[in-house]
Design a protein around this motif. Structure first.
Motif, short mmCIF file in Angstrom:
data_model
loop_
_atom_site.label_atom_id
_atom_site.label_comp_id
_atom_site.label_asym_id
_atom_site.label_seq_id
_atom_site.Cartn_x
_atom_site.Cartn_y
_atom_site.Cartn_z
N ALA A 36 0.84 -1.20 0.00
CA ALA A 36 0.00 0.00 0.00
C ALA A 36 0.88 1.25 0.00
CB ALA A 36 -0.90 -0.01 1.23
N PRO A 37 0.41 2.33 -0.61
CA PRO A 37 1.21 3.56 -0.65
C PRO A 37 1.31 4.21 0.73
CG PRO A 37 -0.96 3.95 -1.57
CD PRO A 37 -0.87 2.49 -1.30
N TRP A 38 2.34 5.01 0.90
CA TRP A 38 2.49 5.83 2.08
C TRP A 38 1.94 7.22 1.78
CZ3 TRP A 38 3.82 4.25 6.82
CH2 TRP A 38 4.48 3.02 6.94
N GLU A 39 1.19 7.76 2.72
CA GLU A 39 0.63 9.10 2.60
C GLU A 39 1.35 9.98 3.61
OE1 GLU A 39 -1.57 9.69 0.24
OE2 GLU A 39 -2.17 7.64 -0.22
N ILE A 40 1.85 11.13 3.17
CA ILE A 40 2.60 12.04 4.03
C ILE A 40 1.97 13.42 3.91
CG2 ILE A 40 4.87 12.99 4.56
CD1 ILE A 40 6.05 10.59 2.94
N TYR A 41 1.59 13.99 5.06
CA TYR A 41 0.91 15.28 5.09
C TYR A 41 1.72 16.27 5.92
CZ TYR A 41 -3.13 12.38 3.83
OH TYR A 41 -3.97 11.49 3.23
N ILE A 65 2.55 10.72 8.76
CA ILE A 65 2.93 9.67 7.81
C ILE A 65 2.04 8.48 8.12
CG2 ILE A 65 4.84 8.27 6.91
CD1 ILE A 65 6.46 10.24 8.98
N GLU A 66 1.38 7.93 7.12
CA GLU A 66 0.53 6.77 7.37
C GLU A 66 0.38 5.95 6.10
OE1 GLU A 66 -3.41 7.92 8.56
OE2 GLU A 66 -3.69 9.23 6.84
N ASN A 67 -0.04 4.70 6.29
CA ASN A 67 -0.33 3.81 5.17
C ASN A 67 -1.75 3.25 5.36
OD1 ASN A 67 0.35 2.24 7.36
ND2 ASN A 67 1.57 0.78 6.21
N PRO A 68 -2.78 4.05 5.20
CA PRO A 68 -4.14 3.65 5.54
C PRO A 68 -4.71 2.53 4.67
CG PRO A 68 -4.17 5.75 4.39
CD PRO A 68 -2.73 5.41 4.65
N LEU A 103 0.35 1.78 10.06
CA LEU A 103 1.05 2.65 11.00
C LEU A 103 0.60 4.09 10.78
CD1 LEU A 103 4.77 1.45 10.90
CD2 LEU A 103 3.10 1.08 12.71
N ARG A 104 0.60 4.81 11.87
CA ARG A 104 0.30 6.25 11.83
C ARG A 104 1.37 6.93 12.67
NH1 ARG A 104 -4.18 9.57 10.92
NH2 ARG A 104 -4.27 11.38 12.28
N THR A 130 1.36 4.98 16.12
CA THR A 130 0.20 4.21 16.53
C THR A 130 -0.02 3.09 15.53
OG1 THR A 130 -0.77 6.26 17.39
CG2 THR A 130 -2.24 4.37 17.16
N SER A 131 -0.24 1.88 16.06
CA SER A 131 -0.61 0.74 15.22
C SER A 131 -1.88 0.15 15.81
CB SER A 131 0.52 -0.30 15.17
OG SER A 131 0.61 -0.99 16.40
#
Length: 187
Positions: A86-91, A112-115, A123-124, A148-149
């Protein structure tokens, strides 16, 4: 003699007038950090050698600065696509990108998360002032981090993460809680 002196004075005056005229036509030298262009509400997607998306940058505002070829962003959102996972999302709140585009600094709060990952691998990570090297799928910070997991919460000061490999290195003052999911079938 007066005639020669008068001619020399006229030539000096004409020379000065021509120099001033040339200076007025020359563009001013810019030594300021002013943007040469801006964009609002945009998306930029870079493709990999296979033709699939590799990274995507979205932002509500961008300003480009020609003096150092850098750019600044408001509300940047970076997606790092991965082949198998899954992609990583970074805000971030605000962002800065170097002239070579290899280094991104997210100033202020960063996430940073991979929802889209399976629940047990999600992970968040919440921090501030995050350095992002998107081509290398690597992020780091020396600021406090909360990870957070599904089953844990971990706090640390400093983080280095190889997103491609899913490897996270916590740098100091690490503490956390782990609470495995209860299994109703074992009761």
């Amino acid at each position: 003699m007066w005639a020669v002196l008068l001619i020399l004075l006229l030539l000096a005056g004409l020379t000065q007038w021509l120099l001033n005229l040339n200076d007025a036509r020359s563009p001013p030298v810019r030594n300021t950090h002013d943007p040469d262009y801006t964009m609002e509400n945009f998306t930029i997607t870079s493709m990999g050698s296979t033709g699939k998306p590799q990274q995507r940058l979205q932002s509500t505002y961008m300003a480009h600065y020609p003096d150092d070829d850098s750019s600044e962003f408001t509300k940047p959102h970076i997606t790092v696509f991965r082949e198998e996972d899954a992609p990583w999302e970074i805000y971030g709140e605000r962002g800065w990108v170097s002239g070579g585009r290899e280094h991104i600094l997210l100033r202020g709060d960063a996430l940073i998360e991979n929802p889209q990952a399976p629940a047990e691998r999600r992970l968040r990570m919440v921090t501030q002032d995050l350095h992002v090297f998107a081509d290398e799928e690597y992020v780091e910070t020396d600021r406090p981090v909360t990870i957070t997991s599904q089953t844990s919460v971990t706090h640390s000061t400093g983080l280095r993460a190889q997103l491609k490999e899913g490897r996270v290195q916590l740098l100091s003052k690490v503490r956390g809680t782990y609470a495995p999911k209860s299994n109703a079938a074992t009761r």
